[in-house]
Design a protein around this motif. Structure first.
Motif, PDB file in Angstrom:
ATOM      1  N   THR A 220       0.838  -1.190   0.000  1.00  0.00           N
ATOM      2  CA  THR A 220       0.000   0.000   0.000  1.00  0.00           C
ATOM      3  C   THR A 220       0.877   1.245   0.000  1.00  0.00           C
ATOM      4  N   ASP A 222      -0.305   4.090   1.451  1.00  0.00           N
ATOM      5  CA  ASP A 222      -0.977   4.952   2.432  1.00  0.00           C
ATOM      6  C   ASP A 222      -0.013   5.905   3.131  1.00  0.00           C
ATOM      7  N   PHE A 244      -1.468   1.160  -7.834  1.00  0.00           N
ATOM      8  CA  PHE A 244      -1.121   2.266  -6.952  1.00  0.00           C
ATOM      9  C   PHE A 244      -1.865   3.544  -7.337  1.00  0.00           C
ATOM     10  N   GLN A 247      -5.139   3.113  -5.571  1.00  0.00           N
ATOM     11  CA  GLN A 247      -4.968   3.379  -4.137  1.00  0.00           C
ATOM     12  C   GLN A 247      -4.850   4.877  -3.868  1.00  0.00           C
TER      13      GLN A 247
END
Length: 249
Positions: A220, A222, A244, A247
């Motif tokens: 991830t 994040d 990505f 995301q």
């Protein structure tokens, strides 16, 4: 690359290859390994699994197009034997699959394999074997080097040129923007970032407030998004592959 653009790009590449093979097939009777009076053997490597698996639609589209060509009689009577392997967007796996295609399957060429890092991993090998690495599915600037790598030919628009177009738009429409950049930490991301900075010119150092890179092995992004959000950026420049990109959105 959106799925529709991927399909259109795949079809365009396949059409271009078909036209080239048709001309070559009618011009001579002496064949290289992978071609005969009845068959043209074409290799391909795609990320059907792994972090860039969204691009696998390109290989499936090409396979379907070549099936259509075969159903219509092939190219001057020759059927296309399209052999496509999965490398999971992993360069070591790309090398393994390229060797299999060239040394075991004995293909005429490797066509439209995807990704800058994967194609970089096999470029020297393909040129040493004098097997065409044709219409690579990446826009890196490095493919335009016929002196050092005459057996490699690019296909997609140049990443640096694309990025410069975005930069010119920013300078015209958002000259006071504060830009956060997320990029993939490989030749693809760095090539695109260079083009963006070149396009911004002297203003780039003041406009870009943060540059964050990520590895395709990260599950991830994040933490990168949180870090960029903590700045006062008001524009997000997203240099990523599909997983990505989704995301980040």
């Amino acid at each position: 690359m959106p799925a529709m653009h991927a399909r259109l790009g795949a079809l365009a590449a396949a059409l271009a290859l078909t036209a080239a093979l048709s001309t070559a097939a009618s011009a001579q009777k002496k064949y290289d390994t992978g071609a005969s009076d009845t068959e043209i053997k074409i290799g391909n490597i795609m990320p059907y699994s792994g972090p860039a698996s969204a691009y696998g639609v390109i290989g499936k589209t090409e396979e379907a197009f070549f099936r259509k060509i075969n159903a219509e009689g092939g190219i001057n009577g020759r059927k296309i034997n399209f052999i496509s392997y999965d490398d999971a967007y992993s360069p070591p796996k790309t090398v393994e699959q390229a060797r299999k295609l060239v040394e075991s399957d004995e293909v005429l060429l490797i066509f439209n394999s995807l990704g800058t890092p994967p194609n970089s991993a096999i470029q020297k090998y393909m040129n040493s074997k004098k097997v065409p690495q044709l219409f690579v599915a990446t826009g890196a600037t490095k493919w335009n080097d016929p002196k050092e790598f005459p057996w490699t030919m690019g296909w997609q628009p140049n990443y640096q040129s694309e990025a410069q177009i975005y930069a010119k738009y920013m300078l015209k429409n958002h000259p006071d923007a504060k830009i956060a950049v997320l990029y993939q930490n490989d030749d693809y991301g760095k090539d695109y970032l260079k083009g963006f900075k070149d396009g911004l010119g002297a203003k780039g150092s003041s406009m870009i407030v943060i540059e964050e890179s990520y590895e395709v092995s990260e599950p991830t992004i994040d933490s990168h998004i949180v870090k960029m959000k903590s700045t006062d950026a008001d524009v997000f420049f997203n240099i990523t592959t599909p997983k990505f990109a989704a995301q980040a959105i």
